[in-house]
Structures are given as structure tokens and as C-alpha cells.
Design an enzyme around this catalytic site. Sequence first.
Site, short mmCIF file in Angstrom:
data_model
loop_
_atom_site.label_atom_id
_atom_site.label_comp_id
_atom_site.label_asym_id
_atom_site.label_seq_id
_atom_site.Cartn_x
_atom_site.Cartn_y
_atom_site.Cartn_z
N SER A 180 -4.56 -8.08 5.99
CA SER A 180 -4.08 -6.79 6.61
C SER A 180 -3.70 -7.01 7.91
O SER A 180 -4.46 -7.33 9.00
CB SER A 180 -5.27 -5.89 6.52
N ASP A 185 0.73 -1.04 -0.08
CA ASP A 185 -0.11 0.17 0.04
C ASP A 185 0.98 1.12 -0.12
O ASP A 185 0.52 2.22 -0.79
CB ASP A 185 -0.82 -0.01 1.31
N ASP A 191 -7.59 4.37 12.04
CA ASP A 191 -6.20 4.69 11.85
C ASP A 191 -6.19 6.25 11.31
O ASP A 191 -5.43 7.04 11.66
CB ASP A 191 -5.28 3.90 11.22
N ARG A 198 -0.26 4.81 16.85
CA ARG A 198 -0.61 5.78 15.49
C ARG A 198 -0.04 7.24 16.22
O ARG A 198 0.65 8.06 15.66
CB ARG A 198 -1.93 5.87 15.45
N1 ARG Z 1 -9.02 -2.70 14.67
C1 ARG Z 1 -7.82 -2.22 15.16
C2 ARG Z 1 -7.83 -0.78 15.72
O1 ARG Z 1 -8.61 0.19 15.31
C3 ARG Z 1 -6.74 -2.56 14.34
C4 ARG Z 1 -6.70 -1.80 13.04
C5 ARG Z 1 -5.21 -1.76 12.24
N2 ARG Z 1 -5.01 -3.37 12.13
C6 ARG Z 1 -4.97 -3.83 10.79
N3 ARG Z 1 -4.85 -5.14 10.72
N4 ARG Z 1 -5.07 -3.21 9.80
O2 ARG Z 1 -7.11 -0.53 16.55
#
Ligand code: ARG
Length: 403
Positions: free
Chosen positions: A179, A16, A125, A96
Site C-alpha cells: 500500500s 481500489d 485517512d 488529504r
Molecule cells: N500512516 C501514514 C499516515 O497516517 C500513511 C498513510 C497512507 N499510506 C499508505 N501507504 N497507505 O499519515
Amino acid sequence: MTKLEKIVLSYSGGLDTSIILKWLQETYGCEVVTFTADLGQGEELEPARAKAEMSGVKDIRIVDLREEFVRDFVFPMLRANALYEGQYLLGSSIARPLIAKHLVGIAQEVGAHAVAHGATGKGNDQLRFELAVNALDPSIKVIAPWRQWNIRSRMQLLEYAEKHRIPVPSDKRGEAPFSIDANLLHTSTEGKSLENPAEVAPDHVYQRTVDPVDAPDTPEIITIGFERGDPVSVNGKSMTPAALLTELNGLGGRHGIGRLDLVENRFIGTKSRGIYETPGGTILLTAHRGIESITLDRAAAHLKDEIMPRYAELIYNGFWFAPEREMLQALIDQSQAFVSGEVTLRLYKGSASVISRTSPCSLYSADLVTFEESAIAYDHHDAEGFIRLNGLRLRSWAARNGR
Ligand code: ARG
């Protein structure tokens, strides 16, 4: 479109963000600086450098943030015993704001007026990155290609990659990967068959924990030392925050601790199903509650538990750098002044259980709780009056009801 001179991209080197790098260069025709954070995701980061170089990036930043991540983000969160919706240890949520902080720092250093990230328009995110950037430097613009370009699906993404000769990774089985978001605190896996919550997660989604069924038949006993609410040692050996979490991840992983299959509520309003593995974090949460049990006053402990869901939700929703999170943090941190001592746990087939705790600051009074004759100020007659007054309104209520 405003003319930008430089963009700092949060770059993992994966599919990505490799596509995003190309897209930014083409769309804005400006210099892109890449920033790759080592958060203990357990991946080689040098390939990210090679890929960025190949795409003509001149300023490539690869920074080891493991200690800062655990010391300044994971441990403060752990002091609160934070869990989102009662179960999720917030492993992605807490990473993050740290990435955003460094994106902003680099942007300020190189004079870039924009930063970019690879989070999609459907998840949490994007909020966590962008709210943090807003809070840290309101002059910086955020570019979220997933919300701007006309690539709308994974299929179209793959076509774009093919057209621009960007290598497409596959998992060990030759399939498109899930993912995955990994760091020292957790591995989160979403997408593909997991999008159906009725579908049982296949065994191969788990990356860092064994199935509890296959974990050792003999339990392992470990001791964790705490100082002012933070873990500082394992089995008597002092460790830095990142080293300590790494050590516990190894122990927890071997005993199948910290697996979670969860359907959660995203901030944007959808539900999402994911698999989490948080071995060290799960052990630490149990241990921290263990040391708090003997060192915190009851009302202090209960107040912490009342604000915890609110605090966890702030982190989940992306408000780490917000006044209300900082206010709650001050309250939590103050509560930890005497949360020091040692907790012994048994690790066994998926569980971490406290089996003993000691503290030089313990509030536990053997003399007060003993069933034997007590030397100090506990008068049984006090209990009689205490019960009588607490029962007063219940007796009125029952009499009125005609019982
Ligand atoms: N659902 C989780 C959160 O919002 C993980 C998000 C990122 N994970 C991923 N496999 N893309 O904190």
C-alpha cells in the site's frame, strides 16, 4: 438508501478506486464524477483518464495541484517544524485536506450531494477526508465504500476485480503491491511484510532514495534561501514552491536522505508500521531550523517548540480545517516575519547538516558572545547577581535537606 444524483469520487486509477467506481455506479445507479489530483506522485495520470472513460465516466477531472499543495499546505506546516511523534513529517496527512477541499469544490460546482473516497475503515485517512468535508461543507454526504460494502479483505477485493474485469496491478516482481501513498513531500509504504515490525524492510520498498551506504562518497554543499519562513531559492536560484521541493527531492534522494522506518500510533487507536521517504522535506526541516536559530527570539522559538507536537497531532488526526489549527497557524505565521536569510548544508550519506547560516535580520550578536573584550552593554557583574538570585531557592532547598 437515499437517492443520490451525482457522486464525486477521489480517484487514483489504481485497483481500489477502480473497484470503488464500479461499486458506486452499481450501488447508487447514479453518475460518478472522478477527480484525480496531481500531487507530484510521479505517476502518469493519463491512464486514470483512460480507465475512467472505459468505465463510462463522462465528467473526468484531472487537476495539477502541485503548487497549491506545497505553497498552501506543506510550507505552512514546515514553518512549525511539524513532526508527529517526534519523527514523521506528515506527508500523507497534509495531502488529504487539499484533496477534500477540491472534492467539495467540484461537488458544489456540479451539484453533487456526495463525495466518495477509497480510504479503509482502519486508517487515519478516512478521518482526514471526512473531517475536512464536514468543516468545508456540512451539507455534503461522504461515502466510504470500504466501510459499507461486504468486501472484507484484499482477497475478496481481487475476486470482485476479476468478476468485473478490472485489471489487477502487480509490482515489478509480479507480486501484489504494497500500500503506497506518494506525493511531492513523501512516499509512504505500508502492508504485507511490513505489518510485522520485527521484520526488516526489504530494499525494494524504497522508491525515491538510495541506501545511504551506496550514496556518493563526496559530500554536496547546497544553499537554501528563506523569506519570512518559507524557502524561496536553492543555490541562489529562485524557484516556485513545487519546483523547489522537486529539486530538493532529487538532491536528497541521491544522497540517501529522509528514510524513516516507523511504528506510529494511529488516531483510531491501533499501531502501524510504515516506511517513509521524505528527502526534500528532511532537508527543509533542517534548513528551516538553521535559519530560525539566528532569527528567532529565544522565548518565541521555545513557544513554537512547545506547541509543535499539538499542531502536528492536529494535522495527523485530520483537523487541518479546524479553528484550533488555524489559531496555532496564526501564531506560527506571525513568528516568521524575520525568518529570512540563507542556510548552507552538507548532504552526505543519509544526512543533511547545517554548516553555515546568514541573515539580514539576525539576532546573533558577535559582540555579545565574544570571549574577547566586549564593547556593548554586557556587564559581568550582572551575571553574578543573576546567578545569585537564581541560586537563592536552591540554597534554601539544600539547607533544608541537610546537605
Ligand atoms: N500512516 C501514514 C499516515 O497516517 C500513511 C498513510 C497512507 N499510506 C499508505 N501507504 N497507505 O499519515
